[in-house]
Each structure stands twice: as C-alpha cells, then as structure tokens.
Design a protein around this motif. Structure first.
Motif, PDB file in Angstrom:
ATOM      1  N   LEU A  74       0.832  -1.208   0.000  1.00 32.46           N
ATOM      2  CA  LEU A  74       0.000   0.000   0.000  1.00 32.46           C
ATOM      3  C   LEU A  74       0.863   1.253   0.000  1.00 32.46           C
ATOM      4  O   LEU A  74       1.822   1.347   0.761  1.00 32.46           O
ATOM      5  N   GLU A  75       0.507   2.218  -0.839  1.00 29.19           N
ATOM      6  CA  GLU A  75       1.255   3.468  -0.891  1.00 29.19           C
ATOM      7  C   GLU A  75       0.614   4.510   0.013  1.00 29.19           C
ATOM      8  O   GLU A  75      -0.611   4.606   0.081  1.00 29.19           O
ATOM      9  N   ASN A  76       1.440   5.285   0.676  1.00 24.52           N
ATOM     10  CA  ASN A  76       1.006   6.375   1.557  1.00 24.52           C
ATOM     11  C   ASN A  76       0.070   5.893   2.668  1.00 24.52           C
ATOM     12  O   ASN A  76      -0.835   6.606   3.090  1.00 24.52           O
ATOM     13  N   VAL A  77       0.267   4.644   3.103  1.00 24.64           N
ATOM     14  CA  VAL A  77      -0.538   4.076   4.188  1.00 24.64           C
ATOM     15  C   VAL A  77       0.403   3.661   5.312  1.00 24.64           C
ATOM     16  O   VAL A  77       1.401   2.980   5.077  1.00 24.64           O
ATOM     17  N   GLU A  78       0.084   4.094   6.510  1.00 22.84           N
ATOM     18  CA  GLU A  78       0.854   3.720   7.683  1.00 22.84           C
ATOM     19  C   GLU A  78      -0.023   2.830   8.564  1.00 22.84           C
ATOM     20  O   GLU A  78      -1.200   3.118   8.754  1.00 22.84           O
ATOM     21  N   VAL A 133      -9.777   3.017   9.952  1.00 21.84           N
ATOM     22  CA  VAL A 133      -9.010   3.593   8.850  1.00 21.84           C
ATOM     23  C   VAL A 133      -9.281   5.085   8.865  1.00 21.84           C
ATOM     24  O   VAL A 133     -10.444   5.512   8.866  1.00 21.84           O
ATOM     25  N   VAL A 134      -8.204   5.845   8.919  1.00 17.80           N
ATOM     26  CA  VAL A 134      -8.282   7.300   8.976  1.00 17.80           C
ATOM     27  C   VAL A 134      -7.624   7.831   7.696  1.00 17.80           C
ATOM     28  O   VAL A 134      -6.494   7.444   7.381  1.00 17.80           O
ATOM     29  N   ASP A 135      -8.346   8.691   6.960  1.00 14.97           N
ATOM     30  CA  ASP A 135      -7.777   9.204   5.715  1.00 14.97           C
ATOM     31  C   ASP A 135      -6.773  10.325   5.973  1.00 14.97           C
ATOM     32  O   ASP A 135      -6.540  10.715   7.127  1.00 14.97           O
ATOM     33  N   SER A 136      -6.190  10.842   4.921  1.00 17.43           N
ATOM     34  CA  SER A 136      -5.135  11.852   5.065  1.00 17.43           C
ATOM     35  C   SER A 136      -5.648  13.184   5.602  1.00 17.43           C
ATOM     36  O   SER A 136      -4.864  14.036   6.003  1.00 17.43           O
ATOM     37  N   ASN A 137      -6.975  13.350   5.613  1.00 24.50           N
ATOM     38  CA  ASN A 137      -7.584  14.555   6.189  1.00 24.50           C
ATOM     39  C   ASN A 137      -8.099  14.313   7.601  1.00 24.50           C
ATOM     40  O   ASN A 137      -8.899  15.093   8.122  1.00 24.50           O
ATOM     41  N   ASP A 138      -7.682  13.210   8.208  1.00 25.77           N
ATOM     42  CA  ASP A 138      -8.056  12.835   9.576  1.00 25.77           C
ATOM     43  C   ASP A 138      -9.545  12.538   9.746  1.00 25.77           C
ATOM     44  O   ASP A 138     -10.112  12.741  10.818  1.00 25.77           O
ATOM     45  N   ALA A 158     -11.316  -3.600   5.762  1.00 27.52           N
ATOM     46  CA  ALA A 158     -10.398  -2.556   6.245  1.00 27.52           C
ATOM     47  C   ALA A 158      -9.385  -2.185   5.164  1.00 27.52           C
ATOM     48  O   ALA A 158      -9.118  -0.996   4.928  1.00 27.52           O
ATOM     49  N   LEU A 159      -8.833  -3.189   4.495  1.00 28.79           N
ATOM     50  CA  LEU A 159      -7.839  -2.923   3.463  1.00 28.79           C
ATOM     51  C   LEU A 159      -8.448  -2.228   2.255  1.00 28.79           C
ATOM     52  O   LEU A 159      -7.837  -1.338   1.670  1.00 28.79           O
ATOM     53  N   GLU A 160      -9.675  -2.600   1.903  1.00 28.59           N
ATOM     54  CA  GLU A 160     -10.355  -1.921   0.797  1.00 28.59           C
ATOM     55  C   GLU A 160     -10.603  -0.453   1.153  1.00 28.59           C
ATOM     56  O   GLU A 160     -10.434   0.442   0.312  1.00 28.59           O
ATOM     57  N   ALA A 161     -10.996  -0.191   2.391  1.00 23.61           N
ATOM     58  CA  ALA A 161     -11.205   1.193   2.833  1.00 23.61           C
ATOM     59  C   ALA A 161      -9.907   1.986   2.767  1.00 23.61           C
ATOM     60  O   ALA A 161      -9.902   3.154   2.352  1.00 23.61           O
ATOM     61  N   ALA A 162      -8.809   1.345   3.153  1.00 22.44           N
ATOM     62  CA  ALA A 162      -7.498   2.040   3.116  1.00 22.44           C
ATOM     63  C   ALA A 162      -7.088   2.319   1.666  1.00 22.44           C
ATOM     64  O   ALA A 162      -6.581   3.398   1.361  1.00 22.44           O
TER      65      ALA A 162
END
Length: 166
Positions: A74-78, A133-138, A158-162
């Motif tokens: 996954l890219e840009n996912v922590e 799962v929290v997006d880049s805008n929190d 969860a992974l699909e949401a991410a």
C-alpha cells in the motif's frame, strides 16, 4: 456503544465510540523507545489503526502479521498497531517477529487512544479488538468494533477502505 464480548463474556467499553465520517480524535501513545506518538505525527497519510488486546497472543499476532503483509503493498498508508502491552514487550515481540511495516504502540500509560476511540474494556483494562481507517484529512473512513474479542476483524473490508482513502 458497540456491544462486545471477550471470551464470550460481556464487557463494558469506556470512552467515545467513533463512526465513519467523524473527525479522528487525536491521542498520545508510546513508541517502543518510550517516545510519545500521536495521530498528528502521521498527518497527510492514510492510517490503518489495528487495535489488539495483547500483541503476543494468537489472534493478535495473526492480525498484526496480516496488516504488516498488506502494508508492504500500500502506498502512503501507515499501519499503527495499538495495545496496552508495555513498550518493552512490544519491542521484544517485534524483534522476534521480524515485522517491518507496522509500528507497535502502547496505550498502557493513560489509555489516551482507548478512551478517545471507545475501546477500553473496563473489566480487563485491555483494548477491545477493532480496526479504524483514517484518511489523510483525519476523517474516519472505516470503523470496526469486533463483537467477540477472540475473533478476527474483517481484514478485506479494512484494506479496501485504506486503498480507497485519499
């Protein structure tokens, strides 16, 4: 509040339940080296927050390994794995497991995360198994409170949401 059992016994969840669309509450937990870590430290990334009762038990181990494996693609996912295990125990588990794509964090000190997300099991002072799962805008784009603490979460959802989160 979510209804949760642990080993088929009802438990009381303490804190505020979060839902999809909510702004993700900030929190402070401890890294394995005892430095404070907060949600805002990973601002701008998508976060999978994998919550486990205790890192060195069977289902918790498998959950952490599953998200570690997925994180490598996954890219840009922590991925943050949070429990109330002591940071020393988490560090020892990580060293023995060889996982590199998951950050294990301890909420043992003041239950900052657990209370902010409504996952503290009052009777056990452990965190209830859950995934956020929290997006880049929190914003919370996925929230699962696993109804039985010894069951696995819905990894695929969860992974699909991410993957869909920005």
């Amino acid at each position: 509040m979510a209804t949760v059992t642990f080993i088929n016994n009802p438990v009381t969840l303490v804190g505020t339940e979060v839902k999809v669309g909510d702004k993700a509450p900030n929190f402070t937990v401890l890294a394995n080296n005892l430095t404070p870590v907060s949600l805002s430290d990973s601002k701008g990334k998508v976060r999978i927050i994998s919550v486990v009762p205790s890192i060195d038990t069977g289902v918790c181990d498998q959950q952490t390994r599953k998200f570690n494996e997925a994180a490598s693609t996954l890219e840009n996912v922590e991925v943050l794995t949070i429990s109330v295990d002591l940071p020393f125990a988490q560090k020892r588990w990580c060293a023995a497991s060889g996982l590199e794509n998951v950050q294990t964090l301890s909420d043992h000190r003041d239950l900052s995360f657990g209370e902010a997300y409504g996952v503290v099991m009052k009777e056990l002072r452990l965190l209830a198994r859950s995934v956020f799962v929290v997006d880049s805008n929190d914003e919370i784009v996925y929230a699962e409170y696993v109804s039985e603490g010894t069951n696995h979460p819905n990894y695929e959802a969860a992974l699909e949401a991410a993957k869909a989160a920005k």
